[in-house]
Design a protein around this motif. Sequence first.
Motif, PDB file in Angstrom:
ATOM      1  N   HIS A  87       0.715  -1.166   0.156  1.00 55.40           N
ATOM      2  CA  HIS A  87      -0.006  -0.216  -0.045  1.00 55.40           C
ATOM      3  C   HIS A  87       0.877   1.202  -0.054  1.00 55.40           C
ATOM      4  CE1 HIS A  87      -3.769  -2.187   0.744  1.00 55.40           C
ATOM      5  NE2 HIS A  87      -2.684  -3.087   1.439  1.00 55.40           N
ATOM      6  N   LEU A  88       2.216   1.156   0.039  1.00 52.65           N
ATOM      7  CA  LEU A  88       3.079   2.437   0.097  1.00 52.65           C
ATOM      8  C   LEU A  88       4.173   2.124  -0.923  1.00 52.65           C
ATOM      9  CD1 LEU A  88       2.575   4.685   1.802  1.00 52.65           C
ATOM     10  CD2 LEU A  88       4.396   3.925   3.166  1.00 52.65           C
ATOM     11  N   ARG A  91       7.793   3.975  -0.902  1.00 52.92           N
ATOM     12  CA  ARG A  91       8.216   4.628   0.214  1.00 52.92           C
ATOM     13  C   ARG A  91       8.494   3.375   1.196  1.00 52.92           C
ATOM     14  NH1 ARG A  91       4.463   9.108   2.392  1.00 52.92           N
ATOM     15  NH2 ARG A  91       6.271   9.366   3.413  1.00 52.92           N
ATOM     16  N   LEU A  95       8.526   2.916   5.608  1.00 58.84           N
ATOM     17  CA  LEU A  95       7.532   1.915   6.336  1.00 58.84           C
ATOM     18  C   LEU A  95       8.434   1.261   7.238  1.00 58.84           C
ATOM     19  CD1 LEU A  95       4.850   0.871   6.818  1.00 58.84           C
ATOM     20  CD2 LEU A  95       5.189  -0.543   4.844  1.00 58.84           C
ATOM     21  N   ALA A 193      -4.028   0.937   3.856  1.00 61.05           N
ATOM     22  CA  ALA A 193      -3.560   2.016   2.935  1.00 61.05           C
ATOM     23  C   ALA A 193      -3.375   3.115   3.862  1.00 61.05           C
ATOM     24  CB  ALA A 193      -4.529   1.993   2.092  1.00 61.05           C
ATOM     25  N   ALA A 194      -4.488   3.540   4.626  1.00 59.56           N
ATOM     26  CA  ALA A 194      -4.299   4.768   5.355  1.00 59.56           C
ATOM     27  C   ALA A 194      -3.395   4.605   6.541  1.00 59.56           C
ATOM     28  CB  ALA A 194      -5.836   4.997   6.161  1.00 59.56           C
ATOM     29  N   ALA A 197       0.169   5.125   5.029  1.00 60.00           N
ATOM     30  CA  ALA A 197       0.340   6.548   4.892  1.00 60.00           C
ATOM     31  C   ALA A 197       0.909   7.304   6.104  1.00 60.00           C
ATOM     32  CB  ALA A 197      -0.619   7.028   4.044  1.00 60.00           C
ATOM     33  N   ARG A 198       0.080   7.058   7.105  1.00 62.41           N
ATOM     34  CA  ARG A 198       0.348   7.747   8.416  1.00 62.41           C
ATOM     35  C   ARG A 198       1.655   7.225   8.957  1.00 62.41           C
ATOM     36  NH1 ARG A 198      -4.482   8.543  12.575  1.00 62.41           N
ATOM     37  NH2 ARG A 198      -2.777  10.012  13.218  1.00 62.41           N
ATOM     38  N   ALA A 200       4.374   6.039   7.425  1.00 63.11           N
ATOM     39  CA  ALA A 200       5.565   6.440   6.613  1.00 63.11           C
ATOM     40  C   ALA A 200       5.837   8.292   6.611  1.00 63.11           C
ATOM     41  CB  ALA A 200       5.385   6.005   5.253  1.00 63.11           C
ATOM     42  N   GLY A 201       4.434   8.687   7.272  1.00 61.34           N
ATOM     43  CA  GLY A 201       4.405  10.168   7.210  1.00 61.34           C
ATOM     44  C   GLY A 201       5.096  10.648   8.311  1.00 61.34           C
TER      45      GLY A 201
END
Length: 202
Positions: A87-88, A91, A95, A193-194, A197-198, A200-201
């Motif tokens: 999902h990333l 990146r 992760l 997915a969400a 993203a959080r 890796a952010g």
Amino acid sequence: MFMWLRRIFPRPASADPAAFAAFLAAQSAFVAQKTVVDYCRVKAGRQEREMFADPDFHAALSHCRWQTFAASTLDVVAMAEAWLRPHLPGREEALAGALAGIGARLLAEAQAPAGERPTLEAAADALVVHLAALQDAPPLSALRLPLRAEAPLLATLPIHPDQRIGETPAIRGALRFHVVTSQQEMERAFDPAALAARLAGG
């Protein structure tokens, strides 16, 4: 009544990194505890109460649980990485870094005896390299992921090897089953997915 309603109206999948970190900590402990204690209870049979009350056995059991926990943390974090990675795209390193940080924190916060801390610290140090090596290949499900917990579990079980001849496949199977169960719980509880993203952010 409430359990029935939860089946009809399940909770929304979470993307909260803090909740995910707590989940990984709980499942790492679950995999180690459940595999070790259930096997010993079966072997003890009617002598379970006496065996578990024996101080020498209790000390050996505790050592096995902590040794297995250190490695099961590597396995549970690796399982999470494999599930989230698709999902990333692009990146993956971010992760892996985030998950290695979560794993290192949960190992540091574990209420382990002083004598077990070097093993937990070594597992924390190994996380980054372990995840990087796994990222050199396509992600594996919990059914196929190589399990680091197998070796310490078999080496430290407080049941003499002469008393478990031929039982290694069953012990490995129980360990695998609990890791697979952890993945199933993860899939039900989190939005990959969400969440990826959080993480890796930052």
